[in-house]
Design a protein around this motif. Structure first.
Motif, PDB file in Angstrom:
ATOM      1  N   GLU A   1       0.917  -1.292   0.211  1.00  0.00           N
ATOM      2  CA  GLU A   1       0.009   0.156   0.238  1.00  0.00           C
ATOM      3  C   GLU A   1       0.915   1.207  -0.081  1.00  0.00           C
ATOM      4  N   ILE A   2       2.032   1.054   0.381  1.00  0.00           N
ATOM      5  CA  ILE A   2       2.822   2.395   0.547  1.00  0.00           C
ATOM      6  C   ILE A   2       3.989   2.515  -0.334  1.00  0.00           C
ATOM      7  N   GLU A   3       4.529   1.366  -0.833  1.00  0.00           N
ATOM      8  CA  GLU A   3       5.723   1.196  -1.945  1.00  0.00           C
ATOM      9  C   GLU A   3       5.163   2.471  -3.211  1.00  0.00           C
ATOM     10  N   GLY A   4       6.108   3.290  -3.372  1.00  0.00           N
ATOM     11  CA  GLY A   4       5.727   4.338  -4.428  1.00  0.00           C
ATOM     12  C   GLY A   4       4.960   5.509  -3.945  1.00  0.00           C
ATOM     13  N   ARG A   5       4.593   5.796  -2.850  1.00  0.00           N
ATOM     14  CA  ARG A   5       3.596   6.585  -2.490  1.00  0.00           C
ATOM     15  C   ARG A   5       4.567   7.860  -1.837  1.00  0.00           C
ATOM     16  N   SER A   6       4.002   9.001  -1.720  1.00  0.00           N
ATOM     17  CA  SER A   6       4.688  10.184  -1.107  1.00  0.00           C
ATOM     18  C   SER A   6       4.783   9.904   0.338  1.00  0.00           C
ATOM     19  N   PHE A   7       6.062  10.021   0.546  1.00  0.00           N
ATOM     20  CA  PHE A   7       6.436   9.978   2.105  1.00  0.00           C
ATOM     21  C   PHE A   7       5.698  11.141   3.070  1.00  0.00           C
ATOM     22  N   LEU A   8       5.602  12.226   2.401  1.00  0.00           N
ATOM     23  CA  LEU A   8       5.097  13.221   3.350  1.00  0.00           C
ATOM     24  C   LEU A   8       3.605  13.334   3.447  1.00  0.00           C
ATOM     25  N   GLU A   9       3.247  12.709   2.125  1.00  0.00           N
ATOM     26  CA  GLU A   9       1.645  12.384   2.369  1.00  0.00           C
ATOM     27  C   GLU A   9       1.419  11.560   3.398  1.00  0.00           C
ATOM     28  N   LEU A  10       1.961  10.422   3.481  1.00  0.00           N
ATOM     29  CA  LEU A  10       1.734   9.181   4.348  1.00  0.00           C
ATOM     30  C   LEU A  10       1.962  10.244   5.852  1.00  0.00           C
ATOM     31  N   ILE A  11       2.598  10.725   6.281  1.00  0.00           N
ATOM     32  CA  ILE A  11       2.833  11.085   7.601  1.00  0.00           C
ATOM     33  C   ILE A  11       2.176  12.457   8.035  1.00  0.00           C
ATOM     34  N   SER A  12       1.537  13.149   7.064  1.00  0.00           N
ATOM     35  CA  SER A  12       0.918  14.473   7.379  1.00  0.00           C
ATOM     36  C   SER A  12      -0.546  14.341   7.717  1.00  0.00           C
ATOM     37  N   GLY A  13      -1.261  13.264   7.323  1.00  0.00           N
ATOM     38  CA  GLY A  13      -2.508  12.870   7.617  1.00  0.00           C
ATOM     39  C   GLY A  13      -3.388  13.947   7.000  1.00  0.00           C
ATOM     40  N   SER A  14      -4.418  14.760   7.714  1.00  0.00           N
ATOM     41  CA  SER A  14      -5.319  15.649   7.079  1.00  0.00           C
ATOM     42  C   SER A  14      -4.538  16.954   6.813  1.00  0.00           C
ATOM     43  N   ALA A  15      -3.359  17.217   7.249  1.00  0.00           N
ATOM     44  CA  ALA A  15      -2.600  18.310   6.839  1.00  0.00           C
ATOM     45  C   ALA A  15      -2.081  18.267   5.552  1.00  0.00           C
ATOM     46  N   TRP A  16      -2.210  17.081   4.869  1.00  0.00           N
ATOM     47  CA  TRP A  16      -1.796  17.020   3.482  1.00  0.00           C
ATOM     48  C   TRP A  16      -2.864  17.807   2.652  1.00  0.00           C
ATOM     49  N   GLU A  17      -4.081  17.784   3.108  1.00  0.00           N
ATOM     50  CA  GLU A  17      -5.269  18.444   2.351  1.00  0.00           C
ATOM     51  C   GLU A  17      -5.505  19.877   2.576  1.00  0.00           C
ATOM     52  N   THR A  18      -5.107  20.262   3.765  1.00  0.00           N
ATOM     53  CA  THR A  18      -5.433  21.744   4.348  1.00  0.00           C
ATOM     54  C   THR A  18      -4.181  22.525   4.044  1.00  0.00           C
ATOM     55  N   GLY A  19      -3.096  21.823   4.010  1.00  0.00           N
ATOM     56  CA  GLY A  19      -2.040  22.572   3.997  1.00  0.00           C
ATOM     57  C   GLY A  19      -1.251  23.300   5.281  1.00  0.00           C
ATOM     58  N   ARG A  20      -1.766  22.913   6.405  1.00  0.00           N
ATOM     59  CA  ARG A  20      -1.617  23.373   7.461  1.00  0.00           C
ATOM     60  C   ARG A  20      -0.599  22.399   8.131  1.00  0.00           C
ATOM     61  N   PHE A  21       0.709  22.388   7.957  1.00  0.00           N
ATOM     62  CA  PHE A  21       1.520  21.444   8.258  1.00  0.00           C
ATOM     63  C   PHE A  21       2.004  21.834   9.588  1.00  0.00           C
ATOM     64  N   PRO A  22       2.443  20.998  10.617  1.00  0.00           N
ATOM     65  CA  PRO A  22       3.368  21.358  11.995  1.00  0.00           C
ATOM     66  C   PRO A  22       4.484  22.013  11.446  1.00  0.00           C
ATOM     67  N   SER A  23       5.060  22.941  12.211  1.00  0.00           N
ATOM     68  CA  SER A  23       6.263  23.421  11.767  1.00  0.00           C
ATOM     69  C   SER A  23       7.322  22.561  11.635  1.00  0.00           C
ATOM     70  N   SER A  24       7.429  21.324  12.462  1.00  0.00           N
ATOM     71  CA  SER A  24       8.608  20.428  12.128  1.00  0.00           C
ATOM     72  C   SER A  24       8.520  19.642  11.125  1.00  0.00           C
ATOM     73  N   LEU A  25       7.325  19.416  10.655  1.00  0.00           N
ATOM     74  CA  LEU A  25       6.913  18.614   9.404  1.00  0.00           C
ATOM     75  C   LEU A  25       7.325  19.346   8.248  1.00  0.00           C
ATOM     76  N   HIS A  26       6.937  20.822   8.203  1.00  0.00           N
ATOM     77  CA  HIS A  26       7.298  21.938   7.413  1.00  0.00           C
ATOM     78  C   HIS A  26       8.848  21.802   7.123  1.00  0.00           C
ATOM     79  N   GLU A  27       9.580  21.987   8.194  1.00  0.00           N
ATOM     80  CA  GLU A  27      11.152  22.009   8.179  1.00  0.00           C
ATOM     81  C   GLU A  27      11.666  20.728   7.716  1.00  0.00           C
ATOM     82  N   PHE A  28      11.045  19.584   7.823  1.00  0.00           N
ATOM     83  CA  PHE A  28      11.367  18.311   7.305  1.00  0.00           C
ATOM     84  C   PHE A  28      11.241  18.153   5.704  1.00  0.00           C
TER      85      PHE A  28
END
Length: 770
Positions: free
Chosen positions: A251-278
Motif C-alpha cells: 500500500e505504501i510502496e511508491g507513495r509520497s512519504f510526506l503524504e503518508l505522515i502528514s494526515g489531514s494536513a496534506w489536504e489543508t496545507g496546515r503542516f506542523p512547523s517540524s513537518l514543514h522543516e522536514f
C-alpha cells in the motif's frame, strides 16, 4: 614510524604490540620450506667448495651444526604459526631473534675458517651465495624484521672480515655495502608491511563495529530504514517502516512519504512547523540529523526522529534520500511532562513560582524597553489556615483548586497568575502604566476570592489580601519586586485582611526594624532584658484586690522600651513566645508565692504555647518550683486558640484544670465569638473587653446589651465575669451595677513592679487593722 617500533623494540603509539608483532611472526611458518631449501642448497654448495680444502670431517662438522640450528629454528617458526590468534610474548620475540643471530654466526664461520685456505675463485663463489642469502632474507623474512636485521648484520660482517683478511678488499667492501642495503631494505619493507597491517586492523575493527551495530539494528524493533526517490516517494520499503505507518508494504510502496505522515494536513496545507522543516530539507536536498518531526499515523499524533542524507547515482546525479527513523513519542511526552511539572503547579494547574519568576523577568524587560511600568501582585488567603486545621488538608487543597479557577477567570492577555506556594498566589501585570487598572484588578481579586465556596458539602468563607509592587519604581529585579510586594502584603494583612496595599519605602524600613527587633528579641532572655509588671484585679463590690495579671515588658539594650503590642505579635510569629511564655509562667508563680494566700496570679498563654506537647508539664514545673498552690493560678487564653487545633488546645487546658488551676476566656466578643467555645471547655472566668466597657460608658446601646448578655450567660453557666479597661469611678459604678464580679483597669491601678504590688498588700493590711 621509527625503526624501534618497526623492529618490535618499542611499543607502537595507539596500537597493540602483541597483536601487531604476532600478525607478522605468524607469516614465518608459511615461508619456512623456501628457507630450508635455501639452507640445504648452501650446505651442499659449501661441501663441494671447501671439502677438498679443509677435509670431510671439518666441513661435515660445520654442516651438522648448521643442520641442528636450522632445524631448531624451523621448530620455533612452526610454534608461531598461530601468533596472530593469541598473545605473542616478548620471550618468543627474543628467542627467535637469538636464533636468527645464531644462524648468522653459523653462516659467517666459513668466511673466517675456510676462505683463508681456498683460492680466490672459490671464495668469490662462496661470497656470491652468501649475498644471495642476504637478499632472500631481506625479501622473504620481513615478518620477523629484528631477526632478519641481526642475521644480515652478523653474516655481512663475517664475510667482510674474512674477505679483508685474505686481501680481497674490493669484495670485503661490497660485503659491507650489501649488509647495509639488506638491513635498510628489511627495515623499510617491514615498515610498509606494519603500516598496512595497522590499517587493516583498523578497518577490521570498524567493520566489526558496523557489523555489531547492524546486528543490534536487526535485533531491535525501535528503528527503521527509509529510502526516497528524487520525487520523495518511498522505495524499497522495509517491513518495519510499514508497521510504523500502520499499513501494508504494497500500500505504501511508491507513495509520497510526506503524504503518508502528514494526515489531514496534506489536504489543508496546515503542516506542523517540524513537518514543514522536514519538507524543506527534502526540497533543498539538505542532509539532516536527529530531526524530531510531528507526524500523524492513523489519525494519532506521533513524534519521529529522522536522520537522512542525499544519495547520488554512478553518474553523480541526485537519486533521492536514504535515512533512518525511530518513534520517540514516549520520550517526547515524558519530556513535555517534565517541562510542564517544572513550570506548573500540580494542585492548581497554574504557573508555579519558577514560571512566575520568568514572566516577571520578561515584564521587567518589556517595561525597560518601552519606558513603561509593570506590576506584581502578591495574594494571600485570609483564614485559610482555619479551614486546613478544622477540615483537613484534602478540603484545603480542593478549596485552593476553586481559588485558582476564580483567579484564572479574572486574567486578561495583560496578566498571568500563578501559585507561589501554600495559600499564596501571584499575578504579573505586563503593562501597568495605568495605576488605576492595577488597583481595579486587585480589588476584583479580593471581591471574587471572598465570595463563599462550596467544598464537600461545606460552605466556606475565606478572604484575600493583596500587596503590589511596581517596576521599575519599586525594584529593577524579580527579587526586589517580589520582596517589596510581600512587604506590602504584610501591611495589608496587618490591617485586618481583605485589603489592597501598594509598596511604600517606609515598609522596607518597617521590615528592617522588624528584622532587627527579632534579632534582639532572640537574645532578650539571655541578656535579662525581660521583666514582669502586675496589674491588680479587684472585687467589684468590695474593691479589694483578689489577683494580679502578670504582664511581660521588654526594655532592650539596643531599642530601649519596646511596646508589648509590637514585640508580642513578633514573638508569636517567630515562636519565641514559647520560651518567653515559660519564663513568664515561672517568674509569675515565684513572685505570687510570696503574696498573701488569698491573692491569685493571672498568666496570659499564647495559642503557640498550647500546641506544645509539654505545656502542662511546664505548668507543673512552675508550680512545684515556686511552691504556689494550683488554685491561685489562672490561665488566660483568647478565642483564637480554637482556630489552630481546638482539640489539642482543649486537652492542654483540661490537663491544667485537672491540676486545680482555673482558665479565663480573655477578650470575649472581639474576635471569633461563638457560644460553642463555652460548650467545649468550662471556663472559670469570662473577661469583657475594654471596648465594650468604653462603649457602655458612652451610653452605647449595643455595648450595654452585650455586657448584660455576657453577665447573664456567665451567671447561668456558673462563671464569673471581669470587666477590663475601667478608668473612672463612674465606669466602676456602672460595671458594678451591671453585675460584673471583678474589675480591672487604670482606676484601680496601672501595671506595676513586684515591689509596688507588695506595697498594695501592705496598705490593705494597714487599712484592715485601722
Amino acid at each position: 614510524m621509527c625503526a624501534g617500533v618497526v623492529l618490535g623494540l618499542k611499543e607502537p603509539v595507539g596500537g597493540d604490540w602483541s597483536q601487531l608483532q604476532g600478525s607478522q611472526y605468524a607469516l614465518l611458518a608459511a615461508r619456512l620450506p623456501m628457507r630450508i631449501a635455501l639452507h640445504l642448497a648452501g650446505m651442499a654448495l659449501f661441501f663441494y667448495l671447501f671439502q677438498p680444502v679443509v677435509g670431510t670431517w671439518i666441513i661435515g662438522g660445520w654442516i651438522a651444526v648448521a643442520l641442528i640450528v636450522t632445524a631448531d629454528g624451523a621448530r620455533l617458526d612452526l610454534t608461531m604459526r598461530d601468533a596472530n590468534q593469541r598473545i605473542f610474548t616478548r620471550d618468543e620475540f627474543l628467542r627467535h631473534t637469538f636464533y636468527s643471530g645464531l644462524k648468522g654466526v653459523v653462516w659467517a664461520l666459513p668466511a673466517l675458517l675456510f676462505m683463508p685456505l681456498a683460492d680466490p675463485g672459490t671464495n668469490a663463489i662462496a661470497w656470491g651465495f652468501a649475498a644471495i642469502m642476504l637478499l632472500v632474507s631481506a625479501v622473504s623474512r620481513y615478518g620477523a624484521p629484528a631477526g632478519t636485521v641481526l642475521f644480515c648484520i652478523v653474516t655481512s660482517l663475517g664475510y667482510a672480515t674474512g674477505l679483508l683478511l685474505i686481501g680481497q678488499t674490493g669484495l670485503g667492501i661490497i660485503a659491507i655495502i650489501t649488509g647495509i642495503f639488506a638491513t635498510s631494505g628489511t627495515i623499510e619493507g617491514a615498515r610498509v608491511a606494519l603500516s598496512a597491517k595497522i590499517a587493516q586492523l583498523g578497518m577490521n575493527e570498524k567493520s566489526e563495529v558496523v557489523s555489531l551495530l547492524l546486528r543490534e539494528y536487526e535485533d531491535s524493533d525501535a528503528d527503521w530504514l527509509f529510502e526516497l526517490d528524487p520525487r520523495r516517494r518511498l522505495r524499497s520499503v522495509s517491513p518495519r517502516l510499514a508497521v510504523a505507518l500502520g499499513q501494508e508494504l504494497s500500500e505504501i510502496e511508491g507513495r509520497s512519504f510526506l503524504e503518508l505522515i502528514s494526515g489531514s494536513a496534506w489536504e489543508t496545507g496546515r503542516f506542523p512547523s517540524s513537518l514543514h522543516e522536514f519538507a524543506e530539507k527534502l526540497k533543498k536536498r539538505e542532509n539532516f540529523s536527529n530531526l524530531v518531526v510531528e507526524v500523524m499515523v492513523n489519525d494519532e499524533r506521533r513524534w519521529w526522529e529522522l536522520s537522512g542524507a542525499s544519495i547520488f547515482n554512478e553518474a553523480g546525479g541526485y537519486a533521492g534520500f536514504r535515512g533512518v527513523g525511530s518513534d520517540v513519542t514516549t520520550q517526547r511526552e515524558s519530556s513535555e511532562k517534565i517541562a510542564y511539572l517544572a513550570r506548573f503547579d500540580t494542585l492548581t494547574a497554574l504557573p508555579n513560582r519558577l514560571m512566575l519568576n520568568e514572566s516577571l523577568g520578561e515584564a521587567i524587560g518589556y517595561a525597560a524597553k518601552w519606558r513603561t511600568r509593570c506590576a506584581f501582585l502578591m495574594i494571600d488567603l485570609d483564614r485559610f489556615k482555619a479551614v486546613n486545621d478544622s477540615l483537613g488538608h484534602l478540603t484545603g487543597d480542593r478549596l485552593l483548586g476553586q481559588v485558582a479557577g476564580r483567579l484564572k477567570s479574572l486574567m486578561t492577555e495583560n496578566e498571568i497568575c500563578g501559585r507561589l506556594g501554600g495559600d499564596e498566589f501571584g499575578v504579573v501585570i505586563r503593562d501597568a502604566a495605568d495605576r488605576s487598572k492595577v488597583e481595579a484588578v486587585a480589588k476584583s481579586i479580593i471581591e471574587h476570592l471572598s465570595e463563599p465556596y462550596q467544598v464537600d458539602q461545606h460552605v466556606l468563607y475565606v478572604g484575600a489580601s493583596v500587596g503590589a509592587a511596581f517596576g521599575p519604581r519599586d525594584g529593577r529585579s524579580v527579587e526586589e519586586l517580589m520582596r517589596n510586594a510581600d512587604l506590602s502584603l504584610y501591611r495589608a494583612k496587618d490591617s485586618g485582611g481583605g485589603e489592597f496595599r501598594e509598596y511604600e519605602p517606609s515598609l522596607h524600613a518597617s521590615a528592617e526594624e522588624r528584622r532587627q527587633l527579632e534579632f534582639s528579641l532572640r537574645n532578650a532572655l539571655k541578656n535579662e532584658e525581660l521583666s514582669l509588671n502586675y496589674q491588680p484585679v479587684v472585687d467589684a463590690n468590695t474593691e479589694e484586690v483578689v489577683s494580679f495579671e502578670a504582664l511581660v515588658r521588654w526594655n532592650s539594650d539596643v531599642h530601649g522600651p519596646v511596646s508589648p503590642g509590637k514585640f508580642i505579635p513578633l514573638a508569636e510569629d517567630t515562636r519565641l513566645i514559647v520560651p518567653i511564655g515559660k519564663w513568664v509562667m515561672q517568674q509569675a508563680c515565684c513572685e505570687a508565692a510570696q503574696w498573701p494566700g488569698h491573692i491569685g496570679i493571672n498568666v496570659n498563654v499564647s495559642p503557640e504555647q498550647l500546641t506544645e506537647p509539654d505545656f502542662a508539664t511546664s505548668v507543673v514545673h512552675a508550680l512545684s518550683h515556686s511552691g504556689l498552690a494550683a488554685e491561685r493560678l489562672e490561665i488566660e487564653v483568647t478565642e483564637s486558640i480554637f482556630l489552630r487545633d481546638a482539640n489539642v488546645a482543649r486537652r492542654a487546658l483540661e490537663q491544667v484544670m485537672a491540676l486545680g488551676c482555673s482558665v479565663a476566656l480573655d477578650d470575649f466578643g472581639t474576635g471569633y465569638s461563638s457560644l460553642g467555645y463555652l460548650r467545649k471547655l468550662r471556663f472559670s472566668t469570662i473577661k469583657v473587653d475594654q471596648t465594650f466597657v468604653q462603649g457602655a460608658s458612652q451610653a452605647s446601646a449595643e455595648s450595654l446589651a452585650i455586657i448584660n448578655a455576657v453577665v447573664a450567660m456567665a451567671r447561668s453557666l456558673g462563671m464569673t465575669t471581669t470587666a477590663e479597661g475601667v478608668e473612672t469611678a463612674e465606669e466602676a459604678e456602672m460595671i458594678r451595677s451591671m453585675g460584673c464580679n471583678k474589675i480591672q483597669g487604670y482606676h484601680f491601678g496601672r501595671p506595676m513592679l513586684a515591689a509596688e504590688a507588695r506595697q498594695v498588700f501592705e496598705r490593705e493590711e494597714a487599712r484592715r487593722l485601722a
